[in-house]
Write an enzyme that holds these catalytic residues in place. Sequence first.
Site, PDB file in Angstrom:
ATOM      1  N   SER A  93      38.198  47.158  49.116  1.00 22.52           N
ATOM      2  CA  SER A  93      36.814  47.064  49.559  1.00 22.52           C
ATOM      3  C   SER A  93      36.708  46.698  51.039  1.00 22.52           C
ATOM      4  CB  SER A  93      36.068  46.036  48.706  1.00 22.52           C
ATOM      5  OG  SER A  93      36.001  46.461  47.357  1.00 22.52           O
ATOM      6  N   GLU A 117      48.135  51.528  52.584  1.00 20.69           N
ATOM      7  CA  GLU A 117      47.780  51.257  51.193  1.00 20.69           C
ATOM      8  C   GLU A 117      48.993  51.491  50.287  1.00 20.69           C
ATOM      9  OE1 GLU A 117      46.529  50.557  47.575  1.00 20.69           O
ATOM     10  OE2 GLU A 117      45.289  50.041  49.315  1.00 20.69           O
ATOM     11  N   ALA A 118      49.292  50.511  49.420  1.00 22.35           N
ATOM     12  CA  ALA A 118      50.428  50.619  48.503  1.00 22.35           C
ATOM     13  C   ALA A 118      50.168  51.611  47.382  1.00 22.35           C
ATOM     14  CB  ALA A 118      50.767  49.250  47.915  1.00 22.35           C
ATOM     15  N   HIS A 177      37.630  37.530  39.367  1.00 20.19           N
ATOM     16  CA  HIS A 177      36.966  37.333  40.642  1.00 20.19           C
ATOM     17  C   HIS A 177      37.697  36.286  41.481  1.00 20.19           C
ATOM     18  CE1 HIS A 177      33.020  38.563  38.399  1.00 20.19           C
ATOM     19  NE2 HIS A 177      33.734  39.625  38.760  1.00 20.19           N
TER      20      HIS A 177
END
Length: 551
Positions: free
Chosen positions: A70, A90-91, A494
């Site tokens: 995000s 990005e993995a 979260h």
Amino acid sequence: MTSKISGDLRGDFANQRINRRKALAAAAVGCGMALSNVARSAVAASGVRILASPEQLHSAYDYVIVGAGSSGCVLAHRLGLAGRRVLVVEAGGQAKPAAIADPTEWPKLQGSQFDWRYLTVPQPGLGGRIIRCPRGKVVGGSSAINALGYHRGHPAAYDRWPEGWRAMDLLPYFKRAETFSGGASAWRGGNGPLHVLSLADVTDRNPVASAFVKASQDLGFSMTPDIGGEVTTGVGWQQLNIKRRVRDDAATAYLGSLENVTVDLLVDAEVLGLVIEGGRCIGLRLAEHLVRAGSEVLLCAGAIDSPRLLMLSGIGPADQLRSLGIPVVLDLPDVGRHLEDHLLVAGVAYAARREVPRSHYNHADALLYVPHTDPDDSPNHLLMCLSLPFVLPSVGPLPSPAYVLVSGLMRPRSRGSVKLASGNPRVPALIDPNYISEPADLDLLVEGVSLAREIGAGAAFADWRAQEVYPGPEGTNTADMRKFILRAADSFHHPVGTCRIGAVVDEALRVKGVTGLRVIDASVFPGIPQALINAATIAVAEKASDLVLSG
């Protein structure tokens, strides 16, 4: 007992408008999976160049972003529009199956190949259970595998943050991020990259959810027309990241809308550490490459992996680093500390009289943010009506047809940590949310479950309710209710706070004691919002993009 609890919690909130919110408005600027053979590109028809190998990298970039989740997608968008040379590493991969696109299919994603499949350490507060900690391993990050909920939450949560990060400061960025289905207003954005659909604006809502709304109103909870607007508590309709009935995650929204800019996205590339020379972060280390950043490295790997990467790079609690043989670059004891996470109880379950229609959305069409007894304070409880027969395996079986009322603890008192298990960068971190280490959390969970049962027993559910299956007989006294909750409690997924503002980063999100390095994701939150956290993550990244561009 339940009638007393609900009497304490409920109230006619419609008549309790908060003057501060009006001031905020005036200050605002403006769910094993079978994969489909049909995939969609996260960044189709955009200005993003997809790289499959480090050999394709340019020789220099202004900014290197770790993670296309995000926050990383927001930053790439804003910095790209400003003409900066940007690399996002990005993995995970780029291709997305139909299960990501279809809002109803999100339960198949957690535990799939698009999830890091992290686990907590055994939790003493939950009887030693190990809890799943799903994190997105795909372009779009966790926004591509979550349940699509997009909630801002009560402003009082942000007003406990440092100056510059409070509700008034973030409202313009919440607005800038979104295109709201209800249109632009003093509270909502009308032309941002990310589409937010309020189920108040549709007609095919689930009928069990409608019963939940009526049952909540019958107990005295007011209806709010927009849970992200002026009144963020009360009973209302779900709000989701959906555009034309398709998930609108951070990648489709922010990367997919870029045109005619130079942003490179290197996929399937795991970052093994940051490179620090002379007190400055000059880049990051891949398996066989050093990637340099001309201006800054922006660490956007989330509340689990951002502290892990800092510690692997020698930034963190010195004693822990030395015990793992990691050279200490900077002793920052708070890296990995202060982990906060919401807990939910899954759940208060009912056998239905007849088949429950399938949701067209994320299976939780209606919800209730229970107003605090002080309307100027943020809620302790979130209740959701789930039109699926879902309870944890540790609770027991729940055959169809059934529906479930899920209660969530929005203001947990317990705090945990993220620590390194090894100096090997490919070994997952030790995640310890330390659930229910504070007794008050269990008391509040009992309170939330009791209210959910009271709503579920309401006359509005009479046409649907056959019988309460869980907690059932276990709900006859508080001691038994506590035992049920210890079996039924789970993470809301979260995690925040492990690189918090004021402890690890300054108010411009720069890592203290190191130049050329910022952390920009939910790890910097100095307190957990009383809401699902993706909206706040997006808003923080929006504001951070301005901070980065201003130097």
